[in-house]
Design a protein around this motif. Structure first.
Motif, mmCIF file in Angstrom:
data_model
loop_
_atom_site.group_PDB
_atom_site.id
_atom_site.type_symbol
_atom_site.label_atom_id
_atom_site.label_comp_id
_atom_site.label_asym_id
_atom_site.label_seq_id
_atom_site.Cartn_x
_atom_site.Cartn_y
_atom_site.Cartn_z
ATOM 1 N N GLU A 278 0.848 -1.193 0.000
ATOM 2 C CA GLU A 278 0.000 0.000 0.000
ATOM 3 C C GLU A 278 0.887 1.248 0.000
ATOM 4 N N HIS A 279 0.711 2.101 -1.011
ATOM 5 C CA HIS A 279 1.590 3.262 -1.181
ATOM 6 C C HIS A 279 1.599 4.168 0.052
ATOM 7 N N GLN A 280 0.457 4.353 0.684
ATOM 8 C CA GLN A 280 0.393 5.239 1.837
ATOM 9 C C GLN A 280 1.229 4.743 3.014
ATOM 10 N N ASN A 281 1.589 3.468 3.014
ATOM 11 C CA ASN A 281 2.332 2.896 4.140
ATOM 12 C C ASN A 281 3.840 2.931 3.950
ATOM 13 N N LEU B 225 17.488 -3.344 -6.813
ATOM 14 C CA LEU B 225 18.599 -2.584 -7.384
ATOM 15 C C LEU B 225 18.118 -1.628 -8.467
ATOM 16 N N ARG B 226 17.144 -2.061 -9.246
ATOM 17 C CA ARG B 226 16.577 -1.172 -10.264
ATOM 18 C C ARG B 226 16.026 0.092 -9.624
ATOM 19 N N ASN B 227 15.318 -0.049 -8.521
ATOM 20 C CA ASN B 227 14.786 1.126 -7.837
ATOM 21 C C ASN B 227 15.905 2.008 -7.285
ATOM 22 N N LEU B 228 16.934 1.389 -6.695
ATOM 23 C CA LEU B 228 18.043 2.163 -6.135
ATOM 24 C C LEU B 228 18.784 2.944 -7.208
ATOM 25 N N ALA B 229 18.828 2.404 -8.433
ATOM 26 C CA ALA B 229 19.545 3.080 -9.517
ATOM 27 C C ALA B 229 18.900 4.405 -9.899
ATOM 28 N N LEU C 152 10.633 9.720 -13.430
ATOM 29 C CA LEU C 152 11.313 8.749 -14.281
ATOM 30 C C LEU C 152 11.105 7.324 -13.775
ATOM 31 N N LEU C 153 11.171 7.146 -12.448
ATOM 32 C CA LEU C 153 10.982 5.813 -11.887
ATOM 33 C C LEU C 153 9.544 5.348 -12.062
ATOM 34 N N ASP C 154 8.589 6.263 -11.863
ATOM 35 C CA ASP C 154 7.182 5.897 -12.059
ATOM 36 C C ASP C 154 6.946 5.446 -13.493
ATOM 37 N N MET C 155 7.550 6.154 -14.455
ATOM 38 C CA MET C 155 7.396 5.780 -15.853
ATOM 39 C C MET C 155 8.053 4.431 -16.126
ATOM 40 N N ASN C 156 9.182 4.203 -15.473
ATOM 41 C CA ASN C 156 9.933 2.983 -15.746
ATOM 42 C C ASN C 156 9.357 1.764 -15.048
ATOM 43 N N SER D 205 11.304 0.431 -1.545
ATOM 44 C CA SER D 205 12.305 1.226 -2.260
ATOM 45 C C SER D 205 11.712 2.031 -3.402
ATOM 46 N N MET D 206 10.401 1.976 -3.573
ATOM 47 C CA MET D 206 9.753 2.848 -4.551
ATOM 48 C C MET D 206 9.665 4.288 -4.049
ATOM 49 N N VAL D 207 9.939 4.493 -2.765
ATOM 50 C CA VAL D 207 9.881 5.825 -2.159
ATOM 51 C C VAL D 207 11.305 6.345 -1.968
ATOM 52 N N GLU D 208 11.568 7.577 -2.369
ATOM 53 C CA GLU D 208 12.925 8.130 -2.328
ATOM 54 C C GLU D 208 13.516 8.120 -0.931
ATOM 55 N N SER D 209 12.728 8.452 0.078
ATOM 56 C CA SER D 209 13.265 8.474 1.441
ATOM 57 C C SER D 209 13.778 7.105 1.854
ATOM 58 N N ASN D 210 13.097 6.063 1.423
ATOM 59 C CA ASN D 210 13.552 4.709 1.748
ATOM 60 C C ASN D 210 14.773 4.311 0.926
#
Length: 402
Positions: free
Chosen positions: A200-203, A281-285, A386-390, A246-251
């Motif tokens: 859940e994105h909010q979490n 790793l894709r998200n971290l990149a 960019l990450l959302d698009m990817n 890791s979809m969230v920048e702060s994380n």
């Protein structure tokens, strides 16, 4: 009770009684905490109560209770129905209107009043009560209570509408405590619960802030110490939780500071859980901090070797995640360009171009352009956009394969 089960309203029944209620189309009223009727949609074994009953019988030299046979259960429920029907007689019209439409004793004529809001809100009240009960025992020092409480929480978290409520009810800190010091089975359940809640994105940000990232990463760290394919229990759920978080920048920043890039790259080199590790790793990149740490850890050489030697032929998702990670790293300026040229990235990209879709071709064109042209040390990019698009290129294929 011989085999008690707990329902979502928090009440415990004997299974044969539930069967009898179902056979007679009867839902017993439970007028407490705003709950008008018992909800039998979810039935969970109440192992804690069963263990308590068995221990009491053992201490008092009493034979444990025998399961209730179906005929006796039907008689008990029939008697209850009869009593409730007699209690219905003195009720006023307004009293009748609040009864559940599922109850056979409620009149079907004589009132146009719809079921009250009390019934419609019953599941929410029941959930609050159940969460309160689970929270009070989830960190118990008694193994049976702790294990069963975390198992119940996992089951509750599987319902999408419950995920935000669970986090807002303060469950992340107890779960982190179990991830660090819980009994082994509780630890596994806690990993599963965090994974479920992380979808859940909010979490996502809250879970990271409240300290779940270090113990999740630690589970993978143990797994990366050996080249043998020995799996830590629930390591897949831990990796999936890290992917979603890791979809969230702060994380992503927190994971980088915890050394996640080095740990995950080591797992890639040892071919540990490639599908899941490459997703993280894709998200971290796509994070400046994560990208820098990956470049320091030799990610470009690692990914080129992965793509070149055909290790990913059996997994389209791994190949796409790897290409996406290289694409993210290509925004690293001269550092990426130097590492990519040294690793023979141009040759690898040219060979790969004929095997990917249009989105993949766009990423390859970007990488090749970087290798041929002068680039800045670090380009200014909207990384979230960019990450959302990817995400559309890799996650859908990953989900389709699971």
């Amino acid at each position: 009770m011989a085999d008690p089960v707990i329902v979502i309203s928090g009440h415990t029944f004997e299974p044969s009684i539930l069967d009898a209620c179902s056979s007679l189309s009867f839902t017993p009223p439970i007028p407490c905490d705003g709950v008008a009727v018992a909800d039998f949609s979810v039935v969970i074994p109440n192992l804690a109560l069963k263990a308590t009953i068995e221990n009491w019988c053992r201490r008092n030299s009493v034979d444990p209770p025998e399961p209730l046979d179906s005929l006796t259960a039907l008689k008990i429920v029939s008697i209850l129905i009869d009593k409730l029907q007699r209690l219905e007689l003195p009720r006023t019209q307004s009293d009748v209107s609040i009864q559940s439409s599922e109850e056979p004793v409620a009149p079907t004529t004589g009132s146009a009043t719809p079921p009250s809001s009390r019934n419609r809100s019953a599941p929410h009240s029941a959930l609050r009560g159940l969460l309160c009960a689970v929270k009070s025992i989830i960190t118990s020092k008694h193994q049976v209570l702790q294990v069963n409480a975390t198992a119940v929480l996992v089951n509750i978290s599987l319902e999408n509408r419950n995920k935000v409520k669970i986090v807002r009810s303060g469950f992340i800190q107890p779960l982190v405590e179990l991830l660090n010091d819980g009994f082994p089975e509780s630890h596994d359940h806690a990993v599963g619960a965090v994974f479920s809640l992380s979808t859940e994105h909010q979490n996502k940000a809250a879970i990271g802030v409240l300290g779940a990232l270090p113990p999740l990463l630690q589970a993978l760290h143990y797994d990366s110490q050996s080249k043998s394919p020995v799996k830590v229990p629930n390591s897949n759920d831990a990796a999936l939780a890290l992917y979603h978080l890791s979809m969230v920048e702060s994380n992503r920043v927190k994971l980088t500071n915890l050394g996640a890039a080095q740990i995950l790259l080591a797992m890639v080199k040892f071919s540990h859980m490639l599908n899941l590790v490459m997703l993280v790793l894709r998200n971290l990149a796509f994070s400046p901090e994560g990208r820098a740490a990956m470049l320091d850890g030799g990610a470009v050489e690692c990914f080129m070797e992965l793509l070149r030697c055909g290790k990913t032929q059996s997994s389209l998702a791994v190949r796409n995640s790897c290409l996406s990670a290289v694409y993210g790293l290509s925004y690293g300026g001269r550092r990426f360009k130097g590492a990519a040229k040294a690793a023979g990235a141009e040759e690898v990209m040219m060979e790969l171009r004929s095997t990917v879709n249009e989105r993949g071709k766009e990423m390859i064109r970007r990488v090749l352009d970087v290798l041929k042209e002068e680039v800045e040390d670090e380009e200014e990019v909207n990384w979230e956009e960019l990450l959302d698009m990817n995400q559309g290129g890799g996650s859908s294929e990953f989900n389709a394969s699971y």
